[in-house]
Structures are given as structure tokens and as C-alpha cells.
Design a protein around this motif. Sequence first.
Motif, short mmCIF file in Angstrom:
data_model
loop_
_atom_site.label_atom_id
_atom_site.label_comp_id
_atom_site.label_asym_id
_atom_site.label_seq_id
_atom_site.Cartn_x
_atom_site.Cartn_y
_atom_site.Cartn_z
N VAL A 299 17.24 -25.53 -97.08
CA VAL A 299 16.57 -24.45 -96.36
C VAL A 299 17.44 -23.20 -96.51
O VAL A 299 18.57 -23.16 -96.03
N GLN A 300 16.91 -22.20 -97.18
CA GLN A 300 17.61 -20.93 -97.36
C GLN A 300 17.09 -19.93 -96.33
O GLN A 300 15.91 -19.59 -96.35
N VAL A 301 17.97 -19.48 -95.45
CA VAL A 301 17.59 -18.55 -94.37
C VAL A 301 18.17 -17.18 -94.69
O VAL A 301 19.39 -17.05 -94.89
N ARG A 302 17.31 -16.16 -94.74
CA ARG A 302 17.74 -14.82 -95.10
C ARG A 302 17.11 -13.80 -94.14
O ARG A 302 16.05 -14.04 -93.57
N GLN A 303 17.78 -12.66 -94.00
CA GLN A 303 17.23 -11.52 -93.27
C GLN A 303 17.70 -10.24 -93.97
O GLN A 303 18.89 -10.07 -94.24
N LYS A 304 16.77 -9.35 -94.26
CA LYS A 304 17.07 -8.13 -95.01
C LYS A 304 17.56 -7.02 -94.07
O LYS A 304 16.88 -6.02 -93.83
N MET B 217 11.75 -20.17 -82.99
CA MET B 217 12.78 -19.36 -82.35
C MET B 217 12.66 -17.87 -82.68
O MET B 217 12.81 -17.02 -81.80
N VAL B 218 12.41 -17.54 -83.94
CA VAL B 218 12.31 -16.15 -84.39
C VAL B 218 11.12 -16.04 -85.35
O VAL B 218 10.73 -17.02 -85.99
N PRO B 219 10.52 -14.84 -85.47
CA PRO B 219 9.41 -14.67 -86.41
C PRO B 219 9.88 -14.85 -87.85
O PRO B 219 10.82 -14.17 -88.29
N THR B 220 9.27 -15.75 -88.57
CA THR B 220 9.66 -16.04 -89.95
C THR B 220 8.44 -16.21 -90.83
O THR B 220 7.32 -16.39 -90.36
N ARG B 221 8.68 -16.18 -92.12
CA ARG B 221 7.72 -16.64 -93.11
C ARG B 221 8.49 -17.45 -94.14
O ARG B 221 9.67 -17.19 -94.39
N SER B 222 7.83 -18.43 -94.74
CA SER B 222 8.54 -19.33 -95.64
C SER B 222 7.67 -19.69 -96.83
O SER B 222 6.44 -19.57 -96.80
N VAL C 14 13.26 -19.24 -96.19
CA VAL C 14 12.82 -18.74 -94.88
C VAL C 14 13.34 -17.31 -94.72
O VAL C 14 14.55 -17.08 -94.81
N GLU C 15 12.43 -16.37 -94.49
CA GLU C 15 12.80 -14.98 -94.28
C GLU C 15 12.55 -14.61 -92.83
O GLU C 15 11.44 -14.79 -92.31
N GLN D 156 4.20 -2.15 -72.94
CA GLN D 156 4.88 -3.15 -73.76
C GLN D 156 3.88 -3.90 -74.64
O GLN D 156 2.69 -3.98 -74.32
N ALA D 157 4.38 -4.45 -75.73
CA ALA D 157 3.55 -5.21 -76.65
C ALA D 157 4.42 -6.19 -77.42
O ALA D 157 5.65 -6.09 -77.43
N ASP D 158 3.78 -7.17 -78.04
CA ASP D 158 4.47 -8.18 -78.84
C ASP D 158 3.96 -8.10 -80.28
O ASP D 158 2.75 -8.07 -80.52
N ILE D 159 4.91 -8.07 -81.23
CA ILE D 159 4.57 -8.05 -82.65
C ILE D 159 4.94 -9.41 -83.23
O ILE D 159 6.12 -9.78 -83.28
N SER D 160 3.95 -10.17 -83.64
CA SER D 160 4.20 -11.49 -84.22
C SER D 160 4.56 -11.34 -85.69
O SER D 160 4.34 -10.30 -86.32
N GLY D 161 5.11 -12.42 -86.23
CA GLY D 161 5.44 -12.40 -87.65
C GLY D 161 4.20 -12.24 -88.51
O GLY D 161 4.23 -11.58 -89.56
N THR D 162 3.08 -12.82 -88.07
CA THR D 162 1.83 -12.70 -88.83
C THR D 162 1.37 -11.26 -88.90
O THR D 162 0.97 -10.77 -89.96
#
Length: 457
Positions: free
Chosen positions: A121-126, A179-184, A208-209, A255-261
Motif C-alpha cells: 500500500v503506497q500512501v502519498r499526499q501532494k 480516517m481521511v479522504p482518499t482515492r486509490s 492511495v492518495e 460550515q460545510a463538509d467536502i468529501s473526497g468524492t
Amino acid sequence: MEYCGTAIPPNPANMCVNCVRSIVDITEGIPKHATIHWCKNCERYLQPPASWVVCDLESRELLALCLKKLKGLGKVKLTIQKEVFTATILQQAFEVEFVVSSMMCPDCMRVMAQNTWKAMVQVRQKVDHQRTFFYLEQLILKHNAAHDTINIKEVKGGLDFHFAQRAHAIKMVEFLASMVPTRSKTSEQLISSDVHTSTSNYKFTYSVEIIPICKDDLVAMPKKVANSLGHIAPLVLCTRVGNTIHVIDPKTLQQADISGTVFWRHEGIDTVSAVRDLKEFYVVDVDLLGPRVGRFALADNDDVIIVRSHLGNLLNFGDTVLGYDLLTANINNPSFDKLNTEDMPSVVLVKKSYPERRRKRKVRPWKLKSLSKDEGDLAPKKQDQEKLEADFETFLRDLEEDPELRQSINLYKDTSAVPGRNTGEMDDEDDEDAPEVPLEELLDDLKITDDDVDMEA
């Protein structure tokens, strides 16, 4: 007791050597069998508790290593002599059998991991900091999500988790997404195949980004996306990162929530200013405009620049506060350029700041645990190491200032630190409003050793 009656030269024991040996065994308490561990890959021997050393056969180093395994040698000399009676020294020869047990040292295990893992599992964040991975590491530790990993490797921009089974890697991907918004995305590589049995051996890689938005970031979004989130302002502040991104409009407290989707479906949602761009401001006056919304309250801070902020209940006259100066900032971002400049605030306040000299001198009575990671070929330079330490210090300060952030991770009592003790003198006024972690939130650092298990048994 009868002795042999052999004529001998006078000695303090008045006995011959054979009779002394018949009643005294100087090897008592010395084990006759012992095991030494040897890595068959690098040919090093284990020197307890955790050192691995190179020893040639029949060398002094190997002899010293073997003698250290014999606990009873502390009562006799290395020549196996002992004073059995007054002025009587007995010398005795005996054999000790050492069994060489083959095993793999941790260094070789990490090297061989690339050939033994079945899924990674490669986990990255830009982003240009590591604060997200510090937080993610604590989440993994709290939920024991790394239990099935055979190796964790630090790489540029993230972490690689190696697993012996594909199911364990899938479980890790699902945990990260919760746990956190991701895409894989998934890829596979054919290692071997058998045409006779129609079986194949694959290695699977899960990329996983993590969403590139962090706590306290200033986020811009297209008007269309803002309207879909309850007609919130297109320029918002990120207040918390969970399985969604929590944002707030500092001018209205909406307030608002931004999902990964939502983030990856729509283009144009982007961070326009991050923590590195924060500037310090001095609060001259605070005018509360209405009731609180959660832990926020709307207020006007009157100075040369009038700022409407969500920190009304947190600020007072004379405080210093960190914020984004949009009047003088040079922001080169397409999403920000598309915003309506008429509604653009001059300054966006983010959080209250505290005296730097107090932050540096304070001794924290708590600590965090860390994962056992392999640095691999990643050798940080001095400037990279300093940046890493600065990111970690920022993360620790966020924990002190944000009770909601602390609820999701475990903090432990640091027995090596004295709570409340400072490393330098300072005014009581500096400590009066300083953010600290309450002692009742700290956990005891319980460590179970093999000796404890044996005692319980």
C-alpha cells in the motif's frame, strides 16, 4: 567423612585434589548448554539485547560473546578457578556446548521484505509537509492498523506498507479511507505461473492518495461547488480533517463538509494559502456580533484593518493572532483568480498565537508513540531534517491547542519529564493563557515484557 589417605604435600585443606573435587563442584550454577543466534544472510551474531556483530570462528570476539551467555561465570574466574577453602584454589575443566541457531537479523529482514511481500500500500499526499502523516501515524497506532505489516518504508512524499497477504493490504486501504479522504487504484504484477496447474503468483500494489487539504488551509472552490454545499462562500477555511474536510466561512460562521468524492469529481477546489503563509497580527479590539456556533463566535476586530472573524470568543485585547494577509499576498492560483474580488476579505484570521519563547522553553509532560519504519535509501539532508522537526513541532502545537484533534489519538505520560517544570525563567503571565494538555487526558505508557509474562504464568 573418610578420605583416600593418599600422602600429599601440606595444604590448607589437608585434602588431595580428587577429594576436594568429590565434595566441591565449582561449575555448579554454570549452564552446560547455551544457544547463540546467527544471521545466515549477513553472517553476524546476536549480541543481546539487540546488537549484531561480526565474529570469526575461534576468534576472541566470538569467545567473549559465548562467555557472556554463561550467567554463572560471574562467581568464578575465566580460568575456571575458585577458592573453595581458605587459601585453597581449585581448578576444574568442563565443557559447554553452544548451539548456533539460524535466524535473520532485522536489517536483512528489511532487505528481504521486497522479495517476500505479496501486497503493498503506497500512501502519498501532494503537499510540502509531513504533518498529515504524523497524524495518520497516531491513528494507525491507536487502532493497531499496522499489526499485519511486515515492513513500513519511508519514501519521498509518504509511506509504503508491505503485507504478506493481499487481504491485509485491502484492510489497510479501507482503514485509511475511513480516517481521511482518499482515492486509490490497484495494479498487479505477475511473478510466476504454472501452466500445468493453471496457477499464477501476483504481487499487488495499492496506490492511495490523500486529499491535499490540511487543517488551517485557506481553500478556494468554484461557485457551482460552493452552491452545492449549501451556498457557502467560495473562499473558506479548513478547520478539521476527518473522513471529510470540515470548512467554515469566517464571515458568516457557515460550515460545510467536502468529501473526497466531491473534491476529485469537481476541478478547481484547491488550497490557495497554507500554514507557511501565516502572518502575525495584533488584536486592538474585539466586537462580538452574535451568539456562538460551536466553538466559534462572529466578531469584528477593529484596527487599521477591520476583520470579521470566527474567532470572536477566543480573542481579547492585546492578543496576537495568526492569519492570511490577502492584501499583500502574491497568490498564483487559478481557483483564487476566479473569485469575486468585491467580497474578498482583506485578512482571514486562523488561530490565536502564543509567545514563541514560552513555546520553546516549556517541557511537555506527554509524548507520542511512533511506528517502526525503515528509512531505506531515504537519507534526509540537514535542511530536510530541520524542516521535518519543524513540521513535527507544529503538529505537537496543534495537539495542545485543539481538544477535538486530541480525541482521535492517544497521548501518553512522559515519566522522564516533570509536569509544570520549565527549562528557563519566564513571567507567570506567559503561562496563564498557554495551551496545555490536561493530565487527565494522558494514558499510562504500559509496557509488557517477557519477564512479566513469566511471572504471571
